[in-house]
Design a protein around this motif. Structure first.
Motif, PDB file in Angstrom:
ATOM      1  N   ALA A  73       0.826  -1.205   0.000  1.00 20.30           N
ATOM      2  CA  ALA A  73       0.000   0.000   0.000  1.00 20.30           C
ATOM      3  C   ALA A  73       0.865   1.261   0.000  1.00 20.30           C
ATOM      4  O   ALA A  73       0.607   2.208  -0.752  1.00 20.30           O
ATOM      5  N   LYS A  74       1.907   1.276   0.797  1.00 20.36           N
ATOM      6  CA  LYS A  74       2.805   2.435   0.833  1.00 20.36           C
ATOM      7  C   LYS A  74       3.573   2.573  -0.485  1.00 20.36           C
ATOM      8  O   LYS A  74       3.796   3.680  -0.975  1.00 20.36           O
ATOM      9  N   PHE A  75       3.959   1.448  -1.067  1.00 18.59           N
ATOM     10  CA  PHE A  75       4.659   1.464  -2.347  1.00 18.59           C
ATOM     11  C   PHE A  75       3.765   2.039  -3.449  1.00 18.59           C
ATOM     12  O   PHE A  75       4.217   2.807  -4.289  1.00 18.59           O
ATOM     13  N   LYS A  76       2.470   1.684  -3.421  1.00 17.45           N
ATOM     14  CA  LYS A  76       1.531   2.220  -4.411  1.00 17.45           C
ATOM     15  C   LYS A  76       1.390   3.733  -4.270  1.00 17.45           C
ATOM     16  O   LYS A  76       1.271   4.440  -5.269  1.00 17.45           O
ATOM     17  N   ILE A  77       1.408   4.237  -3.048  1.00 15.50           N
ATOM     18  CA  ILE A  77       1.326   5.680  -2.840  1.00 15.50           C
ATOM     19  C   ILE A  77       2.556   6.371  -3.421  1.00 15.50           C
ATOM     20  O   ILE A  77       2.450   7.401  -4.091  1.00 15.50           O
ATOM     21  N   ILE A  78       3.723   5.808  -3.195  1.00 17.30           N
ATOM     22  CA  ILE A  78       4.961   6.399  -3.721  1.00 17.30           C
ATOM     23  C   ILE A  78       4.957   6.373  -5.241  1.00 17.30           C
ATOM     24  O   ILE A  78       5.315   7.366  -5.896  1.00 17.30           O
ATOM     25  N   GLY A  80       2.340   6.315  -7.217  1.00 15.83           N
ATOM     26  CA  GLY A  80       1.337   7.285  -7.669  1.00 15.83           C
ATOM     27  C   GLY A  80       1.865   8.704  -7.619  1.00 15.83           C
ATOM     28  O   GLY A  80       1.659   9.489  -8.555  1.00 15.83           O
ATOM     29  N   PHE A  81       2.570   9.054  -6.551  1.00 18.42           N
ATOM     30  CA  PHE A  81       3.160  10.385  -6.443  1.00 18.42           C
ATOM     31  C   PHE A  81       4.173  10.613  -7.563  1.00 18.42           C
ATOM     32  O   PHE A  81       4.185  11.668  -8.202  1.00 18.42           O
ATOM     33  N   GLY A  82       5.015   9.622  -7.814  1.00 16.08           N
ATOM     34  CA  GLY A  82       6.015   9.757  -8.875  1.00 16.08           C
ATOM     35  C   GLY A  82       5.381   9.920 -10.242  1.00 16.08           C
ATOM     36  O   GLY A  82       5.844  10.726 -11.058  1.00 16.08           O
ATOM     37  N   GLN A  83       4.310   9.181 -10.505  1.00 12.36           N
ATOM     38  CA  GLN A  83       3.637   9.296 -11.790  1.00 12.36           C
ATOM     39  C   GLN A  83       3.011  10.677 -11.975  1.00 12.36           C
ATOM     40  O   GLN A  83       3.117  11.271 -13.047  1.00 12.36           O
ATOM     41  N   VAL A  84       2.385  11.178 -10.938  1.00  9.30           N
ATOM     42  CA  VAL A  84       1.769  12.501 -11.029  1.00  9.30           C
ATOM     43  C   VAL A  84       2.829  13.584 -11.226  1.00  9.30           C
ATOM     44  O   VAL A  84       2.697  14.459 -12.084  1.00  9.30           O
ATOM     45  N   MET A  85       3.895  13.532 -10.452  1.00 10.13           N
ATOM     46  CA  MET A  85       4.956  14.545 -10.580  1.00 10.13           C
ATOM     47  C   MET A  85       5.620  14.491 -11.950  1.00 10.13           C
ATOM     48  O   MET A  85       5.907  15.525 -12.550  1.00 10.13           O
ATOM     49  N   ALA A  86       5.872  13.296 -12.474  1.00 10.77           N
ATOM     50  CA  ALA A  86       6.473  13.172 -13.803  1.00 10.77           C
ATOM     51  C   ALA A  86       5.541  13.750 -14.859  1.00 10.77           C
ATOM     52  O   ALA A  86       5.983  14.439 -15.788  1.00 10.77           O
ATOM     53  N   GLY A  87       4.253  13.494 -14.724  1.00  9.43           N
ATOM     54  CA  GLY A  87       3.283  14.046 -15.673  1.00  9.43           C
ATOM     55  C   GLY A  87       3.205  15.557 -15.602  1.00  9.43           C
ATOM     56  O   GLY A  87       3.115  16.230 -16.629  1.00  9.43           O
ATOM     57  N   VAL A  88       3.246  16.111 -14.404  1.00  9.70           N
ATOM     58  CA  VAL A  88       3.204  17.565 -14.248  1.00  9.70           C
ATOM     59  C   VAL A  88       4.442  18.213 -14.866  1.00  9.70           C
ATOM     60  O   VAL A  88       4.332  19.203 -15.603  1.00  9.70           O
ATOM     61  N   LEU A  89       5.607  17.660 -14.584  1.00 12.16           N
ATOM     62  CA  LEU A  89       6.838  18.238 -15.138  1.00 12.16           C
ATOM     63  C   LEU A  89       6.878  18.126 -16.654  1.00 12.16           C
ATOM     64  O   LEU A  89       7.394  19.014 -17.333  1.00 12.16           O
ATOM     65  N   ASP A  90       6.322  17.045 -17.194  1.00 14.49           N
ATOM     66  CA  ASP A  90       6.318  16.852 -18.639  1.00 14.49           C
ATOM     67  C   ASP A  90       5.283  17.739 -19.316  1.00 14.49           C
ATOM     68  O   ASP A  90       5.517  18.259 -20.399  1.00 14.49           O
ATOM     69  N   ALA A  91       4.128  17.918 -18.686  1.00 17.93           N
ATOM     70  CA  ALA A  91       3.053  18.693 -19.295  1.00 17.93           C
ATOM     71  C   ALA A  91       3.306  20.198 -19.222  1.00 17.93           C
ATOM     72  O   ALA A  91       2.856  20.944 -20.087  1.00 17.93           O
ATOM     73  N   MET A  92       4.025  20.641 -18.224  1.00 15.39           N
ATOM     74  CA  MET A  92       4.225  22.077 -18.037  1.00 15.39           C
ATOM     75  C   MET A  92       5.678  22.447 -18.306  1.00 15.39           C
ATOM     76  O   MET A  92       6.366  22.999 -17.453  1.00 15.39           O
ATOM     77  N   LYS A 106      13.752  13.520 -14.357  1.00 13.75           N
ATOM     78  CA  LYS A 106      14.245  12.485 -15.270  1.00 13.75           C
ATOM     79  C   LYS A 106      14.153  11.104 -14.625  1.00 13.75           C
ATOM     80  O   LYS A 106      13.826  10.127 -15.285  1.00 13.75           O
ATOM     81  N   TYR A 107      14.415  11.026 -13.339  1.00 13.92           N
ATOM     82  CA  TYR A 107      14.292   9.751 -12.641  1.00 13.92           C
ATOM     83  C   TYR A 107      12.829   9.377 -12.427  1.00 13.92           C
ATOM     84  O   TYR A 107      12.481   8.204 -12.419  1.00 13.92           O
ATOM     85  N   LEU A 108      11.977  10.389 -12.262  1.00 13.07           N
ATOM     86  CA  LEU A 108      10.551  10.123 -12.106  1.00 13.07           C
ATOM     87  C   LEU A 108       9.954   9.547 -13.384  1.00 13.07           C
ATOM     88  O   LEU A 108       8.944   8.850 -13.335  1.00 13.07           O
ATOM     89  N   LYS A 109      10.553   9.829 -14.530  1.00 12.70           N
ATOM     90  CA  LYS A 109      10.065   9.282 -15.793  1.00 12.70           C
ATOM     91  C   LYS A 109      10.080   7.760 -15.766  1.00 12.70           C
ATOM     92  O   LYS A 109       9.234   7.124 -16.382  1.00 12.70           O
ATOM     93  N   LEU A 110      11.025   7.173 -15.068  1.00 18.52           N
ATOM     94  CA  LEU A 110      11.077   5.721 -14.967  1.00 18.52           C
ATOM     95  C   LEU A 110       9.923   5.188 -14.126  1.00 18.52           C
ATOM     96  O   LEU A 110       9.407   4.103 -14.375  1.00 18.52           O
ATOM     97  N   VAL A 111       9.507   5.961 -13.118  1.00 16.68           N
ATOM     98  CA  VAL A 111       8.409   5.561 -12.247  1.00 16.68           C
ATOM     99  C   VAL A 111       7.067   5.777 -12.949  1.00 16.68           C
ATOM    100  O   VAL A 111       6.087   5.124 -12.621  1.00 16.68           O
ATOM    101  N   GLU A 112       7.049   6.659 -13.931  1.00 17.14           N
ATOM    102  CA  GLU A 112       5.804   6.975 -14.628  1.00 17.14           C
ATOM    103  C   GLU A 112       5.236   5.740 -15.334  1.00 17.14           C
ATOM    104  O   GLU A 112       4.042   5.641 -15.556  1.00 17.14           O
ATOM    105  N   LEU A 113       6.087   4.792 -15.663  1.00 19.29           N
ATOM    106  CA  LEU A 113       5.691   3.532 -16.286  1.00 19.29           C
ATOM    107  C   LEU A 113       4.933   3.729 -17.590  1.00 19.29           C
ATOM    108  O   LEU A 113       3.981   3.021 -17.885  1.00 19.29           O
TER     109      LEU A 113
END
Length: 126
Positions: A73-78, A80-92, A106-113
């Motif tokens: 459950a904690k891993f899923k939260i982490i 999810g946070f990484g995916q959202v942050m990667a999307g925000v940085l990429d979109a803006m 750049k490292y969050l891009k790997l978590v974005e899956l």
């Protein structure tokens, strides 16, 4: 034309229609059959994983949560946070983000899956 191959616009900062942006660079889009094959592969892996989770959960009903459940459950939260942050940085990309945050992105891009973007060969960089 003054822009490099794959770029267009007044400042050459936009990718042409047959190119996509990844890490602020333009890459040639993969062929339709390759994209379709990747989508089918991801769908098969997702279906297989869901079936395993369904049958594992069915066998475990009535038992209390384990330590693995809490960690998952904690891993899923982490993730999810990484995916959202990667999307925000990429979109803006028009926002002048601090360099440290961009390098972290750049490292969050790997978590974005984003499987299609990850599986696309990088040898076509323009």
């Amino acid at each position: 034309e003054m822009c490099s191959t794959g770029y267009e616009g007044p400042l050459c900062a936009v990718c042409q229609s047959s190119y996509y942006s990844w890490f602020q660079k333009c890459y040639k889009c993969p062929s339709a059959w390759r994209t379709g094959l990747q989508i089918v592969g991801v769908a098969a892996i997702f279906t297989f994983t869901m079936l395993i989770l369904y049958f594992a959960d069915k066998a475990r009903r009535g038992k209390s949560q384990t330590l693995v459940d809490h960690i998952a459950a904690k891993f899923k939260i982490i993730i999810g946070f990484g995916q959202v942050m990667a999307g925000v940085l990429d979109a803006m990309v028009y926002i002048p983000w601090p360099k440290l945050l961009l390098s972290f992105g750049k490292y969050l891009k790997l978590v974005e899956l984003n499987v299609v973007a990850i599986a696309t060969p990088r040898s076509e960089e323009r």
